[in-house]
Write a protein that holds these residues in place. Structure first.
Motif, PDB file in Angstrom:
ATOM      1  N   SER A 104      15.164-104.293 -15.219  1.00 27.57           N
ATOM      2  CA  SER A 104      13.955-103.937 -14.476  1.00 27.57           C
ATOM      3  C   SER A 104      13.810-104.911 -13.322  1.00 27.57           C
ATOM      4  O   SER A 104      13.260-106.004 -13.467  1.00 27.57           O
ATOM      5  CB  SER A 104      12.714-104.000 -15.376  1.00 27.57           C
ATOM      6  OG  SER A 104      12.696-102.929 -16.291  1.00 27.57           O
ATOM      7  N   VAL A 105      14.339-104.515 -12.180  1.00 25.64           N
ATOM      8  CA  VAL A 105      14.309-105.378 -11.001  1.00 25.64           C
ATOM      9  C   VAL A 105      13.050-105.133 -10.186  1.00 25.64           C
ATOM     10  O   VAL A 105      12.483-106.052  -9.594  1.00 25.64           O
ATOM     11  CB  VAL A 105      15.571-105.125 -10.141  1.00 25.64           C
ATOM     12  CG1 VAL A 105      15.519-105.932  -8.848  1.00 25.64           C
ATOM     13  CG2 VAL A 105      16.821-105.464 -10.934  1.00 25.64           C
ATOM     14  N   GLY A 106      12.605-103.853 -10.175  1.00 25.87           N
ATOM     15  CA  GLY A 106      11.449-103.494  -9.365  1.00 25.87           C
ATOM     16  C   GLY A 106      11.883-103.021  -7.993  1.00 25.87           C
ATOM     17  O   GLY A 106      12.938-103.402  -7.476  1.00 25.87           O
ATOM     18  N   GLY A 178       5.360-102.219 -16.672  1.00 22.99           N
ATOM     19  CA  GLY A 178       4.650-102.780 -15.537  1.00 22.99           C
ATOM     20  C   GLY A 178       5.496-102.970 -14.294  1.00 22.99           C
ATOM     21  O   GLY A 178       4.958-103.341 -13.236  1.00 22.99           O
ATOM     22  N   THR A 179       6.800-102.700 -14.389  1.00 22.24           N
ATOM     23  CA  THR A 179       7.680-102.864 -13.237  1.00 22.24           C
ATOM     24  C   THR A 179       7.299-101.884 -12.129  1.00 22.24           C
ATOM     25  O   THR A 179       7.051-100.705 -12.377  1.00 22.24           O
ATOM     26  CB  THR A 179       9.145-102.603 -13.643  1.00 22.24           C
ATOM     27  OG1 THR A 179       9.517-103.520 -14.667  1.00 22.24           O
ATOM     28  CG2 THR A 179      10.079-102.778 -12.446  1.00 22.24           C
ATOM     29  N   THR A 180       7.250-102.369 -10.904  1.00 21.88           N
ATOM     30  CA  THR A 180       6.982-101.503  -9.760  1.00 21.88           C
ATOM     31  C   THR A 180       8.217-100.647  -9.487  1.00 21.88           C
ATOM     32  O   THR A 180       9.320-101.174  -9.303  1.00 21.88           O
ATOM     33  CB  THR A 180       6.649-102.328  -8.507  1.00 21.88           C
ATOM     34  OG1 THR A 180       5.472-103.091  -8.766  1.00 21.88           O
ATOM     35  CG2 THR A 180       6.400-101.423  -7.305  1.00 21.88           C
ATOM     36  N   VAL A 181       8.035 -99.348  -9.458  1.00 21.52           N
ATOM     37  CA  VAL A 181       9.163 -98.428  -9.244  1.00 21.52           C
ATOM     38  C   VAL A 181       8.832 -97.480  -8.099  1.00 21.52           C
ATOM     39  O   VAL A 181       7.683 -97.357  -7.680  1.00 21.52           O
ATOM     40  CB  VAL A 181       9.486 -97.625 -10.524  1.00 21.52           C
ATOM     41  CG1 VAL A 181       9.950 -98.547 -11.647  1.00 21.52           C
ATOM     42  CG2 VAL A 181       8.290 -96.794 -10.969  1.00 21.52           C
ATOM     43  N   LEU A 203      22.897 -95.158  -6.019  1.00 25.32           N
ATOM     44  CA  LEU A 203      21.861 -95.363  -5.015  1.00 25.32           C
ATOM     45  C   LEU A 203      21.061 -96.613  -5.342  1.00 25.32           C
ATOM     46  O   LEU A 203      20.792 -97.451  -4.467  1.00 25.32           O
ATOM     47  CB  LEU A 203      20.947 -94.139  -4.941  1.00 25.32           C
ATOM     48  CG  LEU A 203      19.770 -94.234  -3.972  1.00 25.32           C
ATOM     49  CD1 LEU A 203      20.259 -94.418  -2.537  1.00 25.32           C
ATOM     50  CD2 LEU A 203      18.879 -92.986  -4.076  1.00 25.32           C
ATOM     51  N   GLY A 204      20.685 -96.767  -6.614  1.00 22.34           N
ATOM     52  CA  GLY A 204      19.952 -97.964  -7.022  1.00 22.34           C
ATOM     53  C   GLY A 204      20.745 -99.231  -6.815  1.00 22.34           C
ATOM     54  O   GLY A 204      20.205-100.258  -6.386  1.00 22.34           O
ATOM     55  N   ARG A 205      22.029 -99.170  -7.103  1.00 26.50           N
ATOM     56  CA  ARG A 205      22.881-100.350  -6.913  1.00 26.50           C
ATOM     57  C   ARG A 205      22.989-100.730  -5.450  1.00 26.50           C
ATOM     58  O   ARG A 205      22.951-101.912  -5.086  1.00 26.50           O
ATOM     59  CB  ARG A 205      24.275-100.074  -7.480  1.00 26.50           C
ATOM     60  CG  ARG A 205      24.370-100.137  -8.990  1.00 26.50           C
ATOM     61  CD  ARG A 205      25.789 -99.839  -9.455  1.00 26.50           C
ATOM     62  NE  ARG A 205      25.910 -99.905 -10.902  1.00 26.50           N
ATOM     63  CZ  ARG A 205      27.004 -99.569 -11.581  1.00 26.50           C
ATOM     64  NH1 ARG A 205      28.074 -99.133 -10.918  1.00 26.50           N
ATOM     65  NH2 ARG A 205      27.035 -99.668 -12.901  1.00 26.50           N
ATOM     66  N   SER A 206      23.140 -99.717  -4.587  1.00 25.79           N
ATOM     67  CA  SER A 206      23.295-100.018  -3.163  1.00 25.79           C
ATOM     68  C   SER A 206      22.045-100.651  -2.586  1.00 25.79           C
ATOM     69  O   SER A 206      22.118-101.419  -1.625  1.00 25.79           O
ATOM     70  CB  SER A 206      23.652 -98.741  -2.393  1.00 25.79           C
ATOM     71  OG  SER A 206      22.555 -97.846  -2.365  1.00 25.79           O
ATOM     72  N   LEU A 207      20.901-100.341  -3.182  1.00 26.49           N
ATOM     73  CA  LEU A 207      19.631-100.934  -2.731  1.00 26.49           C
ATOM     74  C   LEU A 207      19.324-102.236  -3.459  1.00 26.49           C
ATOM     75  O   LEU A 207      18.336-102.915  -3.145  1.00 26.49           O
ATOM     76  CB  LEU A 207      18.488 -99.937  -2.954  1.00 26.49           C
ATOM     77  CG  LEU A 207      18.522 -98.697  -2.049  1.00 26.49           C
ATOM     78  CD1 LEU A 207      17.589 -97.612  -2.581  1.00 26.49           C
ATOM     79  CD2 LEU A 207      18.139 -99.065  -0.621  1.00 26.49           C
ATOM     80  N   GLY A 208      20.145-102.581  -4.455  1.00 28.63           N
ATOM     81  CA  GLY A 208      19.977-103.838  -5.176  1.00 28.63           C
ATOM     82  C   GLY A 208      18.847-103.841  -6.175  1.00 28.63           C
ATOM     83  O   GLY A 208      18.413-104.923  -6.613  1.00 28.63           O
ATOM     84  N   VAL A 209      18.372-102.638  -6.606  1.00 26.54           N
ATOM     85  CA  VAL A 209      17.217-102.596  -7.506  1.00 26.54           C
ATOM     86  C   VAL A 209      17.490-101.789  -8.775  1.00 26.54           C
ATOM     87  O   VAL A 209      16.655-101.763  -9.677  1.00 26.54           O
ATOM     88  CB  VAL A 209      15.986-101.996  -6.785  1.00 26.54           C
ATOM     89  CG1 VAL A 209      15.594-102.871  -5.601  1.00 26.54           C
ATOM     90  CG2 VAL A 209      16.230-100.559  -6.350  1.00 26.54           C
TER      91      VAL A 209
END
Length: 323
Positions: A104-106, A178-181, A203-209
């Motif tokens: 959960s990176v957010g 509670g993670t911002t998504v 897509l999530g990996r390329s954005l780092g989240v």
């Protein structure tokens, strides 16, 4: 949800004609569940499907009945269209909402402009590593079975084509922890074998989240679209003494394949499995892979064969016309 065929001697529906049935698969059903139900509704065990949908997914599932099951090998190769929701800010073990949370990176710093820029690298001809929890076989066993048995599965990347990856609206929110998504609605048109879950992950990996799929609906397989799909419960209302309605072989082939009209001598030659001269076909009604066969129709409009070009000759790869 039982799809068992009635026991021998039990009353059953009349056997449906050879053809396709396009079903709007409900959420929570496996593709096998739908096939089992269709066997009962069609009065035959000779039913197959053209491309699995995950239980979480809904939408177009193309089913073949009788001789139309022979078409499914080629229908599987048609392009597909999906609408989906990708949750950015969290990654899961299955790349969708049914898996366990990995990270959960957010996504507090992710804007739609950044998302639209990131999808560019996932559009066009790409190399994609399928999701580990998939039906791909590894040494004779499904990858998902190996993962569930506790193995670490790494699948080889494969070439796929994403013709469209359109980003629509985004909805900022908070996950259960509670993670911002950021939930992003997308439309994807892609070649056979493309995993939408893997697109969400990448897509999530390329954005780092991190990212995963929270909703998936298949809206088209080749020329078979959602607006023509039947609801299973409505099909079940077909009277017991009435054969299930199907899309006949000729109409089913015309919906997806490039087409060629035959002369009587050509149709007769194909019925014996003979080659005929190659003639450029009429274009398919939807964009299709160039290696899909051509549907050839006799003078009476019936589907005679599926053809592949071999030099200056057309070779039948499937023959439907009786010799």
């Amino acid at each position: 949800m039982s799809g068992a065929v009635p026991a021998r001697g039990a009353q059953r529906r009349p056997t449906a004609a050879d053809g396709l049935v396009v079903v709007d698969k409900p959420q929570g059903w496996t593709s096998h569940d739908v096939v089992a139900r269709m066997r009962r509704l069609a009065g035959t065990r000779k039913v197959g499907h053209a491309g699995t949908l995950d239980p979480m997914a809904t939408g177009v599932l193309v089913l073949g009945i009788g001789r139309a099951t022979r078409l499914l090998t080629y229908v599987v190769g048609a392009d597909k269209e999906y609408t989906a929701t990708i949750r950015l800010g969290q990654a899961t073990t299955t790349d969708d909402a049914e898996g366990e949370l990995l990270a959960s990176v957010g996504a507090a710093g992710v804007s739609l402009d950044k998302v639209r820029a990131a999808v560019q690298s996932l559009t066009g001809p790409i190399l994609q590593v399928p999701s580990a929890v998939s039906a791909i076989k590894v040494d004779g066993q499904r990858a998902y079975a190996r993962v569930r048995a506790g193995e670490d599965v790494e699948l080889a990347e494969r070439p796929v084509t994403v013709a469209r990856f359109d980003v629509h609206q985004g909805r900022p929110g908070a996950a259960q922890d509670g993670t911002t998504v950021l939930d992003v609605d997308v439309t994807v048109v892609c070649s056979s074998g493309t995993y939408i879950r893997a697109l969400a992950r990448d897509l999530g990996r390329s954005l780092g989240v991190g990212g995963h799929l929270t909703a998936l609906r298949r809206t088209r397989v080749g020329g078979y679209a959602l607006e023509h799909a039947a609801d299973l419960e409505e099909l079940a209302q077909t009277p017991d003494d009435v054969p299930l309605a199907v899309l006949g072989l000729a109409d089913a082939a015309r919906a997806t394949f490039a087409s060629r009209e035959l002369s009587e001598p050509e149709a007769r030659a194909l019925s014996y499995g003979q080659r005929i001269d190659w003639v450029a076909p009429a274009a398919a009604p939807v964009d299709a892979r160039e290696d899909l066969p051509v549907a050839a129709f006799g003078p009476d409009g019936s589907l005679a064969a599926l053809l592949q070009q071999r030099g200056e000759k057309a070779v039948p790869v499937l023959v439907f016309a009786p010799a």
